[in-house]
Design an enzyme around this catalytic site. Structure first.
Site, PDB file in Angstrom:
ATOM      1  N   HIS A 129      19.952  37.769   6.760  1.00 39.87           N
ATOM      2  CA  HIS A 129      19.263  38.553   5.730  1.00 39.87           C
ATOM      3  C   HIS A 129      19.246  37.907   4.358  1.00 39.87           C
ATOM      4  O   HIS A 129      18.595  38.407   3.449  1.00 39.87           O
ATOM      5  CB  HIS A 129      19.902  39.944   5.630  1.00 39.87           C
ATOM      6  CG  HIS A 129      19.623  40.808   6.820  1.00 39.87           C
ATOM      7  ND1 HIS A 129      18.628  41.755   6.826  1.00 39.87           N
ATOM      8  CD2 HIS A 129      20.180  40.848   8.054  1.00 39.87           C
ATOM      9  CE1 HIS A 129      18.594  42.347   8.013  1.00 39.87           C
ATOM     10  NE2 HIS A 129      19.533  41.818   8.774  1.00 39.87           N
ATOM     11  N   ASP A 162      17.382  35.720  -3.901  1.00 39.94           N
ATOM     12  CA  ASP A 162      17.482  36.943  -3.097  1.00 39.94           C
ATOM     13  C   ASP A 162      16.794  36.708  -1.755  1.00 39.94           C
ATOM     14  O   ASP A 162      15.701  36.147  -1.729  1.00 39.94           O
ATOM     15  CB  ASP A 162      16.772  38.100  -3.834  1.00 39.94           C
ATOM     16  CG  ASP A 162      17.450  39.442  -3.610  1.00 39.94           C
ATOM     17  OD1 ASP A 162      18.113  39.606  -2.566  1.00 39.94           O
ATOM     18  OD2 ASP A 162      17.317  40.316  -4.478  1.00 39.94           O
TER      19      ASP A 162
HETATM   20  C1  GDG Z   1      20.423  42.203   1.351  1.00 34.35           C
HETATM   21  C2  GDG Z   1      19.814  40.925   0.772  1.00 34.35           C
HETATM   22  C3  GDG Z   1      17.582  41.646   1.604  1.00 34.35           C
HETATM   23  C4  GDG Z   1      20.197  50.342  -4.280  1.00 34.35           C
HETATM   24  N1  GDG Z   1      20.834  51.169  -5.136  1.00 34.35           N
HETATM   25  C5  GDG Z   1      20.827  52.377  -4.561  1.00 34.35           C
HETATM   26  C6  GDG Z   1      20.187  52.268  -3.323  1.00 34.35           C
HETATM   27  N2  GDG Z   1      19.811  51.015  -3.176  1.00 34.35           N
HETATM   28  C7  GDG Z   1      19.066  50.511  -2.013  1.00 34.35           C
HETATM   29  C8  GDG Z   1      17.687  50.072  -2.399  1.00 34.35           C
HETATM   30  C9  GDG Z   1      17.369  49.073  -1.297  1.00 34.35           C
HETATM   31  C10 GDG Z   1      18.741  48.508  -0.958  1.00 34.35           C
HETATM   32  O1  GDG Z   1      19.719  49.387  -1.483  1.00 34.35           O
HETATM   33  C11 GDG Z   1      18.971  47.159  -1.616  1.00 34.35           C
HETATM   34  O2  GDG Z   1      18.268  46.205  -0.887  1.00 34.35           O
HETATM   35  P1  GDG Z   1      17.896  44.802  -1.496  1.00 34.35           P
HETATM   36  O3  GDG Z   1      17.021  44.106  -0.507  1.00 34.35           O
HETATM   37  O4  GDG Z   1      17.215  44.981  -2.802  1.00 34.35           O
HETATM   38  O5  GDG Z   1      19.252  44.014  -1.764  1.00 34.35           O
HETATM   39  P2  GDG Z   1      20.684  43.759  -0.992  1.00 34.35           P
HETATM   40  O6  GDG Z   1      21.512  44.966  -1.004  1.00 34.35           O
HETATM   41  O7  GDG Z   1      21.264  42.574  -1.693  1.00 34.35           O
HETATM   42  O8  GDG Z   1      20.290  43.368   0.524  1.00 34.35           O
HETATM   43  C12 GDG Z   1      18.365  41.154   0.383  1.00 34.35           C
HETATM   44  C13 GDG Z   1      18.285  42.795   2.287  1.00 34.35           C
HETATM   45  O9  GDG Z   1      19.657  42.496   2.555  1.00 34.35           O
HETATM   46  C14 GDG Z   1      17.604  43.169   3.601  1.00 34.35           C
HETATM   47  O10 GDG Z   1      17.510  42.088   4.454  1.00 34.35           O
HETATM   48  O11 GDG Z   1      16.301  42.079   1.160  1.00 34.35           O
HETATM   49  O12 GDG Z   1      17.783  39.976  -0.108  1.00 34.35           O
HETATM   50  O13 GDG Z   1      20.568  40.470  -0.349  1.00 34.35           O
HETATM   51  O14 GDG Z   1      16.874  49.706  -0.172  1.00 34.35           O
HETATM   52  O15 GDG Z   1      16.841  51.192  -2.430  1.00 34.35           O
HETATM   53  N3  GDG Z   1      19.986  53.307  -2.503  1.00 34.35           N
HETATM   54  C15 GDG Z   1      20.449  54.513  -2.914  1.00 34.35           C
HETATM   55  N4  GDG Z   1      21.127  54.692  -4.095  1.00 34.35           N
HETATM   56  C16 GDG Z   1      21.313  53.655  -4.953  1.00 34.35           C
HETATM   57  O16 GDG Z   1      21.905  53.827  -6.017  1.00 34.35           O
HETATM   58  N5  GDG Z   1      20.283  55.572  -2.155  1.00 34.35           N
END
Ligand code: GDG
Length: 452
Positions: free
Chosen positions: A157, A363
């Site tokens: 990921h 990312d």
């Molecule tokens: C890894 C990789 C890749 C965030 N704050 C809250 C919350 N979130 C949710 C967001 C989003 C998820 O968490 C974060 O996803 P991201 O993709 O932006 O980043 P990572 O956590 O670093 O994820 C990344 C991912 O895996 C999938 O393969 O895209 O590059 O680093 O869904 O909405 N959700 C809630 N409260 C929050 O305060 N409910």
């Protein structure tokens, strides 16, 4: 009746505890894979730390079973806090000065991966498919290959770095050997897939096109960009209470324009640089003072790792400085929310914001960018060109997340963007994001995994 078919293996379980009981975890992985698991029945294997149902409890409609892998505290610290988060995470995101090459971390990582292998081998039934997730479990596919005959898939990921960077790991060869135990290896972008193939070639494997030869087997490497649960975000964007909350947030901003950042508080997300860029923007474009507000949500993350505590201190300091320098009686330039929200709340922030400023320094994909563009009704996405999502979301304003002047100029451009251009870009983004739907991602990967 035994659950058969699919075994998902991930560091974390797909449920979280709430006062109302167990609910599906919010986030890409659970959203992507739970529906597939529910549809065909199966088991999710995860480390037990931080999630402690009774081992093997049947949860969720009786169709999905969660099996724990118990890890002793010290081993968990070395495997997760150590090798996963202080070696692989910074290395794969090119933060080389943060990489701590400690052999004891790697030994715990090996031990933990073996425990996962034991658990999967124990529940595996002839014909099951195993789908392993992410950088915590790079050694697992090979360990499983020695013990089971079914198909093994692996998805990474985060970015697979250039082979020159990956080779910094003294255990690089074993890690690549580990992941090559799979039949199919998936990445978010072509760049990561190519980096992986070059890394495999460096360690002496024969690479032909997107395939790697391992003895008699050919391992396929494919690009499967993960998306979001677009239906869910479309529904949230229609909810009256979400709209009411969005209006309240706009009133709180007290300005015509609202800029939003949402991230886990992680040094890869570029929060500090983004705050500095906002400060630069207020200096370089003073006519926006009093007319725009910036809300930054930072979700607490990995607080036991010192680099994360250090980052929090620095962010607190810069937030204080910006507010201190620009605050007026009638205007709060910046609000910083260090907390976790519900998904409904996040959707309200997405609806309220005129501009989302998503500028990770690196990312794998960045799902927040997709969620914002899909939920927003008139917003502009300013996105880092070093996020995997930038490869797909070409209608965003793409910026170099290290270039403070460039980000400041992009903010000015976003805020001035004519209505028609906003709508054209946003609808093109929504179209692309609906094609990347999360459940389609899982099904496409699993479908491909079936093919020899
Ligand atoms: C890894 C990789 C890749 C965030 N704050 C809250 C919350 N979130 C949710 C967001 C989003 C998820 O968490 C974060 O996803 P991201 O993709 O932006 O980043 P990572 O956590 O670093 O994820 C990344 C991912 O895996 C999938 O393969 O895209 O590059 O680093 O869904 O909405 N959700 C809630 N409260 C929050 O305060 N409910």
């Amino acid at each position: 009746m035994k659950n058969m078919g699919l075994i998902i293996v991930a560091n974390r379980a797909p449920f979280r505890r709430t006062p109302q009981g167990l609910v599906p975890a919010v986030g890409g992985l659970a959203t992507a894979l739970l529906p597939v698991l529910e549809a065909q029945g199966g088991t999710w294997v995860a480390a037990s730390t931080g999630f402690k149902p009774h081992p093997g409890t049947t949860l969720h409609d009786g169709r999905v079973r969660v099996e724990e892998v118990p890890l002793p505290e010290k081993e968990w610290q070395g495997y997760y806090g150590g090798f996963s988060n202080r070696v692989l995470w910074p290395l794969c995101h090119y933060f080389l000065e943060k990489v701590e090459l400690r052999r004891e971390f790697y030994l715990d990582y090996q031990r933990a991966n073996r425990r996962f292998a034991d658990k999967v081998a124990q529940i595996y039934r002839e014909g099951d498919t195993v789908f392993v997730q992410d950088y915590h479990l790079l050694l697992l596919p090979r360990l499983l290959r020695e013990r089971i005959s079914g198909r093994i898939g692996f998805f990474f990921h985060i970015p697979w770095p250039s082979s020159g960077v990956f080779r910094i790991l003294p255990w690089g060869r074993s890690l690549v050997e580990g992941v090559l135990g799979a039949d199919l290896i998936g990445f978010h972008t072509q760049e990561y897939a190519e980096n992986f193939l070059r890394t495999a070639a460096y360690y002496g494997y024969t690479v032909t096109g997107q395939r790697v030869q391992v003895g008699e087997r050919w391992v396929r490497v494919e690009v499967h960009p993960l998306g979001i649960d677009s239906q869910r975000f479309a529904e949230l964007a229609r909810q009256p209470h979400v709209h009411l909350h969005a209006q309240a947030l706009k009133r709180l901003a007290g300005t015509n324009h609202l800029i939003l950042g949402v991230d886990r508080l992680d040094y890869t997300k570029g929060i500090l640089e983004r705050l500095l860029a906002y400060e630069r923007f207020l200096q370089a474009y003073p006519h926006w003072r009093g007319r725009v507000a910036f809300f930054q949500i930072a979700t607490p993350s990995r607080t036991s790792v010192s680099a994360y505590r250090e980052l929090k201190r620095k962010v607190d300091e810069v937030v204080g400085r910006i507010i201190g320098s620009f605050l007026r009686e009638d205007w709060v330039p910046l609000r910083y929310f260090y907390q976790t929200y519900t998904q409904e709340d996040l959707a309200a922030f997405y609806l309220a914001a005129d501009v989302a400023l998503i500028t990770p320094l690196r990312d794998g994909m960045n799902l927040v960018a997709l969620e914002y563009a899909y939920t927003s009704q008139n917003g502009v996405l300013v996105l880092s060109n070093l996020a995997g999502a930038a490869e797909y979301l070409r209608e965003a304003i793409l910026v170099n997340p290290y270039d403070l002047d460039g980000i400041a100029a992009a903010l000015d451009q976003a805020l001035r963007m004519p209505q028609r251009e906003r709508q054209e870009r946003l609808s093109a983004l929504k179209e692309r994001i609906s094609q990347m739907d999360v459940q389609g991602w899982a099904l496409r990967f699993l479908e491909s995994l079936k093919r020899k």
